[in-house]
Design a protein around this motif. Structure first.
Motif, PDB file in Angstrom:
ATOM      1  N   LYS A  99       0.814  -1.211   0.000  1.00 53.45           N
ATOM      2  CA  LYS A  99       0.000   0.000   0.000  1.00 53.45           C
ATOM      3  C   LYS A  99       0.851   1.265   0.000  1.00 53.45           C
ATOM      4  CE  LYS A  99      -4.114  -2.017   2.038  1.00 53.45           C
ATOM      5  NZ  LYS A  99      -4.961  -1.729   0.884  1.00 53.45           N
ATOM      6  N   ASN A 100       2.115   1.141  -0.365  1.00 55.17           N
ATOM      7  CA  ASN A 100       2.930   2.334  -0.537  1.00 55.17           C
ATOM      8  C   ASN A 100       2.470   3.090  -1.772  1.00 55.17           C
ATOM      9  OD1 ASN A 100       4.863   2.261   1.658  1.00 55.17           O
ATOM     10  ND2 ASN A 100       5.644   0.390   0.702  1.00 55.17           N
ATOM     11  N   TYR A 123       1.785  14.619   3.545  1.00 56.11           N
ATOM     12  CA  TYR A 123       1.465  13.240   3.891  1.00 56.11           C
ATOM     13  C   TYR A 123       0.069  12.915   3.401  1.00 56.11           C
ATOM     14  CZ  TYR A 123      -1.330  15.140   7.757  1.00 56.11           C
ATOM     15  OH  TYR A 123      -2.275  15.818   8.506  1.00 56.11           O
ATOM     16  N   SER A 136      -3.487  10.793   4.434  1.00 57.08           N
ATOM     17  CA  SER A 136      -4.230  10.155   5.521  1.00 57.08           C
ATOM     18  C   SER A 136      -5.624   9.800   5.050  1.00 57.08           C
ATOM     19  CB  SER A 136      -4.323  11.098   6.733  1.00 57.08           C
ATOM     20  OG  SER A 136      -5.268  10.615   7.683  1.00 57.08           O
ATOM     21  N   TYR A 193      -5.314   4.985   7.673  1.00 58.45           N
ATOM     22  CA  TYR A 193      -4.155   4.726   6.816  1.00 58.45           C
ATOM     23  C   TYR A 193      -3.324   5.995   6.790  1.00 58.45           C
ATOM     24  CZ  TYR A 193      -1.436   4.407   2.516  1.00 58.45           C
ATOM     25  OH  TYR A 193      -0.410   4.418   1.603  1.00 58.45           O
ATOM     26  N   HIS A 194      -2.016   5.852   7.038  1.00 60.31           N
ATOM     27  CA  HIS A 194      -1.133   7.013   7.084  1.00 60.31           C
ATOM     28  C   HIS A 194       0.093   6.732   6.226  1.00 60.31           C
ATOM     29  CE1 HIS A 194      -0.783  10.871   9.153  1.00 60.31           C
ATOM     30  NE2 HIS A 194       0.522  10.701   9.169  1.00 60.31           N
ATOM     31  N   PHE A 195       0.391   7.642   5.317  1.00 63.44           N
ATOM     32  CA  PHE A 195       1.570   7.522   4.448  1.00 63.44           C
ATOM     33  C   PHE A 195       2.392   8.783   4.637  1.00 63.44           C
ATOM     34  CE2 PHE A 195       3.626   7.843   0.183  1.00 63.44           C
ATOM     35  CZ  PHE A 195       4.320   6.646   0.228  1.00 63.44           C
ATOM     36  N   TYR A 233       9.315   7.555   2.512  1.00 61.45           N
ATOM     37  CA  TYR A 233       7.949   7.398   3.005  1.00 61.45           C
ATOM     38  C   TYR A 233       7.678   5.938   3.372  1.00 61.45           C
ATOM     39  CZ  TYR A 233       6.156  12.053   1.795  1.00 61.45           C
ATOM     40  OH  TYR A 233       5.911  13.410   1.751  1.00 61.45           O
ATOM     41  N   TYR A 282       4.062   3.468   4.873  1.00 61.65           N
ATOM     42  CA  TYR A 282       2.651   3.523   5.276  1.00 61.65           C
ATOM     43  C   TYR A 282       2.458   2.757   6.580  1.00 61.65           C
ATOM     44  CZ  TYR A 282       1.338  -1.311   4.176  1.00 61.65           C
ATOM     45  OH  TYR A 282       1.199  -2.677   4.186  1.00 61.65           O
TER      46      TYR A 282
END
Length: 587
Positions: free
Chosen positions: A56-57, A98, A100, A132-134, A171, A173
């Motif tokens: 999920k990058n 980022y 989110s 979800y946080h990237f 980065y 995730y």
């Protein structure tokens, strides 16, 4: 169980969006507005049903451009502080872009078991959320990295090295519980899965040698358990042995067994054919689909798409061990005729009603997937922003729209230039006039809704706020000065123009415009056989025309631009609206 809310930040053109959802969510909007991005963003916190699809990058270009632009502007403005290492890490960290995606769940009954670890708030009601946080894993490392790069650079050079100033390799995730910032366990997340059916499915079964769809290959693969895979391998071995027997290949390869050269066997061992068992996916990809007695690839593109969608939607396995199965479906109407659109819409409705463990997100340009009795399911998407109709529109207004049986909802909301008229006469007249303008292009949509323009305008203004779209309202006076004033109050908006006849209705207005009376009189006498004695005044002609059947107006519209009607002048209230829509200028 369903996703009741979502907050999306920084993904592609979706800078900041907060939405509420029902079990069926329908995204409508123009091309490039962000519908596909919304479908993709919603799935980021969840596990894909397809084999091996767990990464999920995101890519560099999936981070919102405005956020990146702000980041690079900040670097340019603080270049000296960065070079001298005077920029505090906390200040720098606040500027790093980022992504989110935060989703909230509404469990039903025993389904609360699946989300009980994800409590984010217990104020007025319990809120269950995951996010979800990237983001950049180590901001200090990024600051050190750009400091080294910029040591000998000027501000004007920054735009040429942007990818290096925000390297995607830094980065990573994560999927967390927002309130406590703890990671979501995969064993808990596995109960929430999604399937995605994109709009780019035209190649489905287009080849006459292969299945033609990775999604279907993966579907078949998922349906095979270990026992079934063993049977496939055994069947392949039996097939190979039969092939050797039938072809008698032993005598071809092992010539040394029958040659007259005495010592040939001393130099060559016996050659055997060994089965080269391909992967299961490779075997499945060489299966061909059929429909009746014909191969599916011989059918039309639209029919192949219909079969594909029905099969994939029907494949959603719902069992007691899963909490929620999401399906995102992009442009289900692609290549379908109107009857098959209705069939698919009915099938989707049937699937949703069978289980409370399925939630469906659709993006569409077709009104066939908009149930007017369920407009609360519709979410408007425009230029990276989105809002649900139920969030900005009173239920009474939604009910009003539902009762407009002949209203094409999508045309009304999204036409760049739209005219609302009171009846079929005005609609036919304006369309006929526009069709005669051979020297210019037009994209004006004309819709007849009879009454209720103020409610329609309230909704239109909410959807089209900040756009360049324009709408015109053409109405009859009907001896109602207060109604006229109420409607024309909307002329305060620069993208709205409401005009009203000075006469009671359209026909007298038309007859009394400039020298139309003589032209119309001659036309109706010559072409319709009306009695000249009954048309002595403009009032006589107006009354007779108003009392005529709709067929008379239809024929009149068909004759516009020919013979007697070649130089006819449109009534002023119609002419004003047409000029406004074309130029944006109000006279």
């Amino acid at each position: 169980m369903l996703i009741s809310k979502a907050s999306i930040y920084g993904y592609k053109n979706l800078k900041q969006i907060d939405l509420s959802f029902n079990r069926l969510v329908i995204f409508i909007g123009e091309n490039n507005s962000g519908k596909s991005n919304l479908l993709r963003a919603i799935t980021l916190p969840f596990v894909n049903n397809e084999i091996g699809s767990v990464n999920k990058n995101l890519g560099w270009h999936e981070i919102n451009n405005d956020l990146k632009r702000n980041y690079f502007d900040f670097i340019e403005e603080n270049l000296d502080r960065i070079k001298s290492a005077d920029l505090p890490l906390e200040e720098f960290q606040e500027q790093i872009p980022y992504v989110s995606v935060k989703v909230a769940f509404t469990p039903e009954g025993a389904d609360e078991y699946f989300v009980h670890k994800w409590i984010s708030s217990i104020n007025d009601e319990i809120l269950y959320e995951i996010e979800y946080h990237f983001n950049v894993a180590n901001p200090a490392e990024l600051l050190q990295h750009i400091t080294q790069i910029l040591s000998d650079k000027t501000a004007t050079e920054i735009k040429n090295i942007q990818i290096n100033l925000l390297p995607i390799e830094m980065y990573q995730y994560s999927i967390n519980i927002p309130s406590i910032k703890e990671p979501v366990a995969f064993n808990d997340l596995i109960n929430f899965k999604y399937n995605s059916l994109s709009a780019e499915r035209d190649d489905f079964s287009n080849r006459n040698t292969q299945l033609g769809s990775q999604a279907l290959v993966k579907l078949l693969h998922n349906k095979l358990g270990n026992e079934q895979k063993v049977k496939v391998e055994e069947s392949y071995g039996n097939f190979f042995n039969d092939l050797k027997t039938v072809s008698d290949l032993d005598n071809v390869f092992n010539w040394q067994e029958s040659t007259e050269i005495d010592n040939a066997k001393d130099f060559f061992s016996k050659i055997t054919l060994m089965p080269n068992m391909p992967s299961i996916s490779s075997l499945l990809n060489n299966v061909k689909l059929g429909i009746g007695d014909e191969y599916l690839h011989t059918q039309g593109l639209g029919y192949r798409n219909l079969v594909y969608l029905l099969v994939m939607i029907n494949s959603l396995e719902i069992n007691q061990d899963i909490a929620l199965n999401l399906l995102t479906l992009e442009e289900p109407e692609a290549h379908l005729c109107i009857n098959n659109e209705r069939l698919l819409a009915s099938f989707i409705n049937s699937i949703l009603n069978k289980s409370n463990k399925t939630q469906l997100f659709i993006s569409t340009h077709s009104s066939e997937f908009l149930n007017k009795l369920e407009l609360k399911n519709v979410t408007i998407v425009k230029e990276g922003a989105a809002f649900s109709l139920k969030a900005v529109t009173e239920q009474a207004d939604l009910d009003y729209l539902s009762k407009k049986f002949n209203l094409d909802f999508l045309k009304f909301l999204y036409s760049r230039k739209c005219i609302l008229v009171e009846g079929p006469s005005e609609e036919m007249l304006i369309k006929a006039y526009l069709n005669q303008q051979y020297n210019s292009l037009n994209d004006i949509e004309v819709l007849s809704i009879h009454k209720g323009f103020t409610t329609m305008l309230d909704i239109w203004l909410k959807v089209n706020h900040g756009t360049t779209h324009r709408i015109g309202i053409i109405r009859d006076f009907d001896n109602q000065p207060k109604a006229q004033q109420r409607h024309e109050n909307y002329n305060q908006y620069k993208n709205v123009l409401v005009t009203t006849t000075t006469e009671y209705t359209l026909e007298p207005e038309f007859v009394k415009t400039e020298d139309n009376y003589e032209k119309l009189k001659t036309y109706f006498i010559e072409e319709h056989g009306w009695n000249e004695e009954e048309l002595k005044t403009a009032e006589d002609l107006s009354n007779k025309w108003r009392g005529a059947k709709t067929d008379t107006m239809l024929r009149f519209c068909q004759d516009i631009g020919t013979d007697y009607l070649k130089d006819i002048t449109l009534p002023n209230h119609i002419e004003k609206v047409l000029k406004f829509l074309q130029s944006g200028v109000k006279e």
